[in-house]
Design a protein around this motif. Structure first.
Motif, PDB file in Angstrom:
ATOM      1  N   CYS A 131      15.066  59.286   5.487  1.00 25.26           N
ATOM      2  CA  CYS A 131      15.587  57.970   5.098  1.00 25.26           C
ATOM      3  C   CYS A 131      14.802  57.394   3.932  1.00 25.26           C
ATOM      4  N   VAL A 132      13.489  57.566   3.935  1.00 24.70           N
ATOM      5  CA  VAL A 132      12.667  57.104   2.812  1.00 24.70           C
ATOM      6  C   VAL A 132      13.077  57.838   1.533  1.00 24.70           C
ATOM      7  N   LEU A 133      13.237  59.151   1.619  1.00 21.68           N
ATOM      8  CA  LEU A 133      13.649  59.949   0.463  1.00 21.68           C
ATOM      9  C   LEU A 133      15.017  59.495  -0.054  1.00 21.68           C
ATOM     10  N   ARG A 134      15.968  59.333   0.847  1.00 20.41           N
ATOM     11  CA  ARG A 134      17.308  58.880   0.469  1.00 20.41           C
ATOM     12  C   ARG A 134      17.253  57.516  -0.207  1.00 20.41           C
ATOM     13  N   ASN A 135      16.476  56.614   0.355  1.00 21.71           N
ATOM     14  CA  ASN A 135      16.383  55.270  -0.186  1.00 21.71           C
ATOM     15  C   ASN A 135      15.791  55.287  -1.593  1.00 21.71           C
ATOM     16  N   GLN A 136      14.700  56.039  -1.767  1.00 22.89           N
ATOM     17  CA  GLN A 136      14.027  56.097  -3.070  1.00 22.89           C
ATOM     18  C   GLN A 136      14.925  56.689  -4.156  1.00 22.89           C
ATOM     19  N   LEU A 137      15.631  57.759  -3.825  1.00 26.63           N
ATOM     20  CA  LEU A 137      16.404  58.475  -4.844  1.00 26.63           C
ATOM     21  C   LEU A 137      17.842  58.008  -5.000  1.00 26.63           C
ATOM     22  N   LEU A 138      18.461  57.572  -3.899  1.00 29.36           N
ATOM     23  CA  LEU A 138      19.898  57.302  -3.935  1.00 29.36           C
ATOM     24  C   LEU A 138      20.275  55.826  -3.869  1.00 29.36           C
ATOM     25  N   THR A 155      28.907  51.683  -6.717  1.00 33.44           N
ATOM     26  CA  THR A 155      28.824  51.190  -8.104  1.00 33.44           C
ATOM     27  C   THR A 155      28.837  52.261  -9.193  1.00 33.44           C
ATOM     28  N   ILE A 156      28.961  53.558  -8.859  1.00 33.31           N
ATOM     29  CA  ILE A 156      28.918  54.602  -9.886  1.00 33.31           C
ATOM     30  C   ILE A 156      30.062  55.604  -9.712  1.00 33.31           C
ATOM     31  N   PRO A 157      30.432  56.311 -10.808  1.00 36.40           N
ATOM     32  CA  PRO A 157      31.532  57.282 -10.736  1.00 36.40           C
ATOM     33  C   PRO A 157      31.208  58.473  -9.822  1.00 36.40           C
ATOM     34  N   HIS A 158      32.185  58.861  -9.025  1.00 35.13           N
ATOM     35  CA  HIS A 158      32.096  60.000  -8.114  1.00 35.13           C
ATOM     36  C   HIS A 158      33.346  60.865  -8.255  1.00 35.13           C
ATOM     37  N   GLN A 159      33.242  62.079  -7.747  1.00 36.52           N
ATOM     38  CA  GLN A 159      34.368  63.010  -7.739  1.00 36.52           C
ATOM     39  C   GLN A 159      34.407  63.706  -6.377  1.00 36.52           C
ATOM     40  N   ARG A 160      35.565  63.703  -5.734  1.00 32.72           N
ATOM     41  CA  ARG A 160      35.734  64.434  -4.479  1.00 32.72           C
ATOM     42  C   ARG A 160      35.739  65.915  -4.780  1.00 32.72           C
ATOM     43  N   MET A 161      35.031  66.705  -3.949  1.00 33.28           N
ATOM     44  CA  MET A 161      34.964  68.151  -4.125  1.00 33.28           C
ATOM     45  C   MET A 161      35.084  68.809  -2.760  1.00 33.28           C
ATOM     46  N   THR A 162      35.603  70.039  -2.733  1.00 26.79           N
ATOM     47  CA  THR A 162      35.760  70.766  -1.473  1.00 26.79           C
ATOM     48  C   THR A 162      35.341  72.228  -1.649  1.00 26.79           C
ATOM     49  N   LYS A 163      35.040  72.871  -0.509  1.00 27.04           N
ATOM     50  CA  LYS A 163      34.707  74.289  -0.504  1.00 27.04           C
ATOM     51  C   LYS A 163      35.050  74.869   0.848  1.00 27.04           C
ATOM     52  N   ALA A 164      35.764  75.991   0.849  1.00 27.70           N
ATOM     53  CA  ALA A 164      36.038  76.724   2.092  1.00 27.70           C
ATOM     54  C   ALA A 164      34.830  77.597   2.413  1.00 27.70           C
ATOM     55  N   LEU A 216      17.808  52.652  -3.951  1.00 26.42           N
ATOM     56  CA  LEU A 216      17.047  51.677  -4.731  1.00 26.42           C
ATOM     57  C   LEU A 216      17.389  51.694  -6.221  1.00 26.42           C
ATOM     58  N   PRO A 217      17.614  52.876  -6.843  1.00 22.40           N
ATOM     59  CA  PRO A 217      17.984  52.863  -8.266  1.00 22.40           C
ATOM     60  C   PRO A 217      19.303  52.136  -8.557  1.00 22.40           C
ATOM     61  N   LEU A 218      20.128  51.959  -7.537  1.00 20.11           N
ATOM     62  CA  LEU A 218      21.408  51.260  -7.700  1.00 20.11           C
ATOM     63  C   LEU A 218      21.327  49.800  -7.269  1.00 20.11           C
ATOM     64  N   GLY A 219      20.117  49.348  -6.925  1.00 13.62           N
ATOM     65  CA  GLY A 219      19.959  47.978  -6.451  1.00 13.62           C
ATOM     66  C   GLY A 219      20.383  47.811  -5.004  1.00 13.62           C
ATOM     67  N   LEU A 220      20.487  48.917  -4.274  1.00 10.58           N
ATOM     68  CA  LEU A 220      20.860  48.883  -2.864  1.00 10.58           C
ATOM     69  C   LEU A 220      19.642  49.262  -2.026  1.00 10.58           C
ATOM     70  N   ASP A 221      19.706  49.020  -0.727  1.00 11.98           N
ATOM     71  CA  ASP A 221      18.574  49.340   0.143  1.00 11.98           C
ATOM     72  C   ASP A 221      19.103  49.911   1.453  1.00 11.98           C
ATOM     73  N   LEU A 222      18.777  51.168   1.711  1.00 17.25           N
ATOM     74  CA  LEU A 222      19.217  51.843   2.929  1.00 17.25           C
ATOM     75  C   LEU A 222      18.750  51.107   4.180  1.00 17.25           C
ATOM     76  N   GLN A 223      17.596  50.435   4.080  1.00 18.86           N
ATOM     77  CA  GLN A 223      17.044  49.734   5.239  1.00 18.86           C
ATOM     78  C   GLN A 223      17.906  48.563   5.683  1.00 18.86           C
ATOM     79  N   THR A 224      18.801  48.087   4.823  1.00 25.80           N
ATOM     80  CA  THR A 224      19.680  46.979   5.199  1.00 25.80           C
ATOM     81  C   THR A 224      21.019  47.482   5.742  1.00 25.80           C
TER      82      THR A 224
END
Length: 145
Positions: A17-24, A132-141, A26-34
């Protein structure tokens, strides 16, 4: 390095969770802890541990008996560019295949689409905005051999 299936609410999960928060988040102005993480008790959590620390992580959300969605992939900055993300996904795919999963989907950040394409994921549909950022749906069998 050790590949782990991480139990929810474990010390490994807290590190992830700390790793996710730091990388994914907080840089977007969001906080996983909330965020309410209680639904994650139903998810599968995977990581790579190095010297007592989770250095790579991804979670899998079961969508059905045969389909799962990968989310929140993160590799610690010091370990990026060394093939660790690729290795984590290969191990996760093998683990999920053993559990009967045959199809994976994910919402890749626009800048990560090429990484996933190299691993066999295919773009589906139009680009969209998520957290808040562009994403693309992707799939794999990942049908069993």
């Amino acid at each position: 390095m050790l590949f782990l299936e991480i139990p929810f609410q474990s010390d490994w999960y807290a590190q992830a969770c700390v790793l996710r928060n730091q990388l994914l988040r907080l840089p977007l102005g969001l906080d996983l802890q909330t965020e309410d993480l209680s639904p994650e008790s139903e998810y599968l959590h995977f990581g790579i541990e190095q010297e007592g620390q989770i250095v790579a992580y991804v979670l899998a959300v079961p969508m059905s008996d045969e389909r799962a969605k990968l989310r929140q992939m993160a590799v610690a900055t010091a370990y990026q560019g060394q093939g660790l993300g690729r290795r984590l996904l290969e191990l996760v795919e093998a683990s999920l295949k053993q559990k009967g999963i045959q199809m994976l989907e994910l919402d890749a950040r626009k800048e990560a689409v090429g990484f996933y394409e190299k691993l066999g994921y295919a773009v589906e549909g139009d680009e969209f905005i998520s957290v808040t950022i562009p994403h693309q749906r992707m799939t794999k069998a990942i049908v069993a051999d």
